[in-house]
Design an enzyme around this catalytic site. Structure first.
Site, PDB file in Angstrom:
ATOM      1  N   LYS A  44       0.859  -1.145  -0.632  1.00 28.95           N
ATOM      2  CA  LYS A  44       0.424   0.470   0.415  1.00 28.95           C
ATOM      3  C   LYS A  44       1.039   1.255  -0.207  1.00 28.95           C
ATOM      4  O   LYS A  44       1.982   0.946  -0.101  1.00 28.95           O
ATOM      5  CB  LYS A  44      -0.824   0.214   0.869  1.00 28.95           C
ATOM      6  CG  LYS A  44      -1.618  -1.519   1.371  1.00 28.95           C
ATOM      7  CD  LYS A  44      -2.460  -1.319   2.261  1.00 28.95           C
ATOM      8  CE  LYS A  44      -3.970  -2.750   2.819  1.00 28.95           C
ATOM      9  NZ  LYS A  44      -4.520  -2.094   3.495  1.00 28.95           N
ATOM     10  N   TYR A  60     -12.185  -2.686  -3.601  1.00 30.42           N
ATOM     11  CA  TYR A  60     -12.978  -2.712  -2.072  1.00 30.42           C
ATOM     12  C   TYR A  60     -14.547  -2.986  -2.362  1.00 30.42           C
ATOM     13  O   TYR A  60     -14.901  -2.953  -1.609  1.00 30.42           O
ATOM     14  CB  TYR A  60     -12.579  -1.913  -1.531  1.00 30.42           C
ATOM     15  CG  TYR A  60     -10.804  -1.892  -0.993  1.00 30.42           C
ATOM     16  CD1 TYR A  60      -9.862  -3.075   0.090  1.00 30.42           C
ATOM     17  CD2 TYR A  60     -10.151  -1.174  -1.305  1.00 30.42           C
ATOM     18  CE1 TYR A  60      -8.733  -4.056   0.326  1.00 30.42           C
ATOM     19  CE2 TYR A  60      -8.467  -1.142  -0.876  1.00 30.42           C
ATOM     20  CZ  TYR A  60      -8.199  -2.366   0.035  1.00 30.42           C
ATOM     21  OH  TYR A  60      -7.336  -2.478   0.498  1.00 30.42           O
ATOM     22  N   ASN A  74      -2.183  -0.150   7.588  1.00 25.23           N
ATOM     23  CA  ASN A  74      -1.470  -1.269   7.191  1.00 25.23           C
ATOM     24  C   ASN A  74      -0.439  -1.880   6.647  1.00 25.23           C
ATOM     25  O   ASN A  74       0.342  -3.522   6.782  1.00 25.23           O
ATOM     26  CB  ASN A  74      -2.375  -2.390   8.378  1.00 25.23           C
ATOM     27  CG  ASN A  74      -2.894  -2.886   7.193  1.00 25.23           C
ATOM     28  OD1 ASN A  74      -3.632  -2.571   5.787  1.00 25.23           O
ATOM     29  ND2 ASN A  74      -4.504  -3.633   7.720  1.00 25.23           N
ATOM     30  N   HIS A 114      -2.165  -5.380   1.733  1.00 27.45           N
ATOM     31  CA  HIS A 114      -2.605  -6.857   0.942  1.00 27.45           C
ATOM     32  C   HIS A 114      -3.005  -7.242   0.988  1.00 27.45           C
ATOM     33  O   HIS A 114      -1.876  -7.950   0.075  1.00 27.45           O
ATOM     34  CB  HIS A 114      -3.615  -5.482   0.338  1.00 27.45           C
ATOM     35  CG  HIS A 114      -5.204  -6.664  -0.178  1.00 27.45           C
ATOM     36  ND1 HIS A 114      -6.253  -7.027   0.239  1.00 27.45           N
ATOM     37  CD2 HIS A 114      -5.250  -7.286  -0.587  1.00 27.45           C
ATOM     38  CE1 HIS A 114      -6.938  -7.545  -0.898  1.00 27.45           C
ATOM     39  NE2 HIS A 114      -5.607  -8.184  -1.425  1.00 27.45           N
ATOM     40  N   GLU A 116      -9.252 -10.668  -7.597  1.00 30.52           N
ATOM     41  CA  GLU A 116      -8.094  -9.632  -7.494  1.00 30.52           C
ATOM     42  C   GLU A 116      -7.110  -9.323  -8.354  1.00 30.52           C
ATOM     43  O   GLU A 116      -6.498  -8.731  -9.014  1.00 30.52           O
ATOM     44  CB  GLU A 116      -7.544  -9.814  -6.145  1.00 30.52           C
ATOM     45  CG  GLU A 116      -9.051  -9.275  -4.485  1.00 30.52           C
ATOM     46  CD  GLU A 116      -8.737  -9.504  -3.855  1.00 30.52           C
ATOM     47  OE1 GLU A 116      -7.226  -9.857  -3.478  1.00 30.52           O
ATOM     48  OE2 GLU A 116      -9.521  -8.937  -2.922  1.00 30.52           O
TER      49      GLU A 116
HETATM   50  P1  DAT Z   1      -7.727  -6.786   5.664  1.00 25.88           P
HETATM   51  O1  DAT Z   1      -6.734  -5.904   4.635  1.00 25.88           O
HETATM   52  O2  DAT Z   1      -6.935  -7.467   7.164  1.00 25.88           O
HETATM   53  O3  DAT Z   1      -7.719  -7.766   4.685  1.00 25.88           O
HETATM   54  P2  DAT Z   1     -10.268  -6.203   5.285  1.00 25.88           P
HETATM   55  O4  DAT Z   1     -10.291  -6.889   4.334  1.00 25.88           O
HETATM   56  O5  DAT Z   1     -11.668  -6.333   6.919  1.00 25.88           O
HETATM   57  O6  DAT Z   1      -8.664  -6.703   6.035  1.00 25.88           O
HETATM   58  O7  DAT Z   1     -10.278  -4.490   5.624  1.00 25.88           O
HETATM   59  C1  DAT Z   1      -9.336  -4.457   4.481  1.00 25.88           C
HETATM   60  C2  DAT Z   1      -9.126  -2.380   4.797  1.00 25.88           C
HETATM   61  O8  DAT Z   1      -9.457  -1.664   5.317  1.00 25.88           O
HETATM   62  C3  DAT Z   1      -8.065  -3.233   5.942  1.00 25.88           C
HETATM   63  O9  DAT Z   1      -6.804  -3.566   5.356  1.00 25.88           O
HETATM   64  C4  DAT Z   1      -7.422  -2.152   6.994  1.00 25.88           C
HETATM   65  C5  DAT Z   1      -8.308  -1.399   7.237  1.00 25.88           C
HETATM   66  N1  DAT Z   1      -9.567  -1.219   8.167  1.00 25.88           N
HETATM   67  C6  DAT Z   1     -10.944  -2.542   7.639  1.00 25.88           C
HETATM   68  N2  DAT Z   1     -11.416  -2.325   9.108  1.00 25.88           N
HETATM   69  C7  DAT Z   1     -11.386  -1.328   9.443  1.00 25.88           C
HETATM   70  C8  DAT Z   1     -11.664  -0.386  10.629  1.00 25.88           C
HETATM   71  N3  DAT Z   1     -13.096  -0.906  11.602  1.00 25.88           N
HETATM   72  N4  DAT Z   1     -11.859   0.469  10.487  1.00 25.88           N
HETATM   73  C9  DAT Z   1     -10.196   1.527   9.891  1.00 25.88           C
HETATM   74  N5  DAT Z   1     -10.110   1.262   8.951  1.00 25.88           N
HETATM   75  C10 DAT Z   1     -10.450  -0.123   8.852  1.00 25.88           C
HETATM   76 MG    MG Z   2      -9.471  -8.020   3.230  1.00 18.94          MG
END
Ligand code: DAT
Ligand code: MG
Length: 139
Positions: free
Chosen positions: A9, A49, A116, A119, A130
């Site tokens: 990212k 997303y 973070n 991805h 994806e």
């Molecule tokens: P991951 O990337 O671990 O698969 P995800 O698909 O649930 O997590 O979410 C996509 C991204 O969105 C994630 O890397 C960081 C952000 N994100 C997820 N949940 C969040 C939250 N509750 N508050 C803020 N950002 C969040």
């Molecule tokens: Mg995810």
């Protein structure tokens, strides 16, 4: 052989962690079989997303992901989808285990969206979908 989509990212690219992330993937024993640096536009990110549309962090997520260049990778190996999620660690970097990419290299920045570093696809279906988004010409 299984494949997964990894994105480094904008925070990872800004902090010069491209080599570190690739090194962890390769050191684990997976192969990098595709790589592309790009500025992701809104339409590609909306597509990627789609599952998060309507969530409170959706708009901040798209804004963050388009705030600078990203690196899209295809990693390959047996059970690489599960294996890369394990290398990446938990979504929230504050509680991601030390030893993981997110646990070692990221922290809470107080932003609306969690930043973070990486991805990783979460299933075979997601990986196929994806990879087609980020490598439309095939790999
Ligand atoms: P991951 O990337 O671990 O698969 P995800 O698909 O649930 O997590 O979410 C996509 C991204 O969105 C994630 O890397 C960081 C952000 N994100 C997820 N949940 C969040 C939250 N509750 N508050 C803020 N950002 C969040
Ligand atoms: Mg995810």
């Amino acid at each position: 052989m299984e494949r997964t989509l990894v994105l480094i990212k904008p925070d990872g690219v800004r902090r010069s962690l491209v080599g570190e992330v690739i090194s962890r993937i390769e050191s684990k024993g997976y192969s990098i079989v595709g790589v592309r640096m790009m500025n992701a536009d809104r339409s590609i990110l909306e597509h990627h997303y789609a599952e998060h549309q309507g969530k409170p962090f959706y708009e901040p997520l798209l804004e963050f992901m388009s705030s600078g260049p990203i690196v899209a990778l295809i990693a390959e190996g047996n059970r690489v989808i599960e294996g890369f999620r394990s290398l990446a660690g938990a979504t929230d970097p504050t509680v991601a285990a030390p030893g993981t990419i997110r646990g070692d290299l990221a922290r809470d920045q107080g932003t609306k969206v969690v930043q973070n570093i990486v991805h990783g696809s979460d299933s075979v279906e997601s990986a196929t979908r994806e990879i087609a988004i980020f490598f439309p010409e095939g790999m």
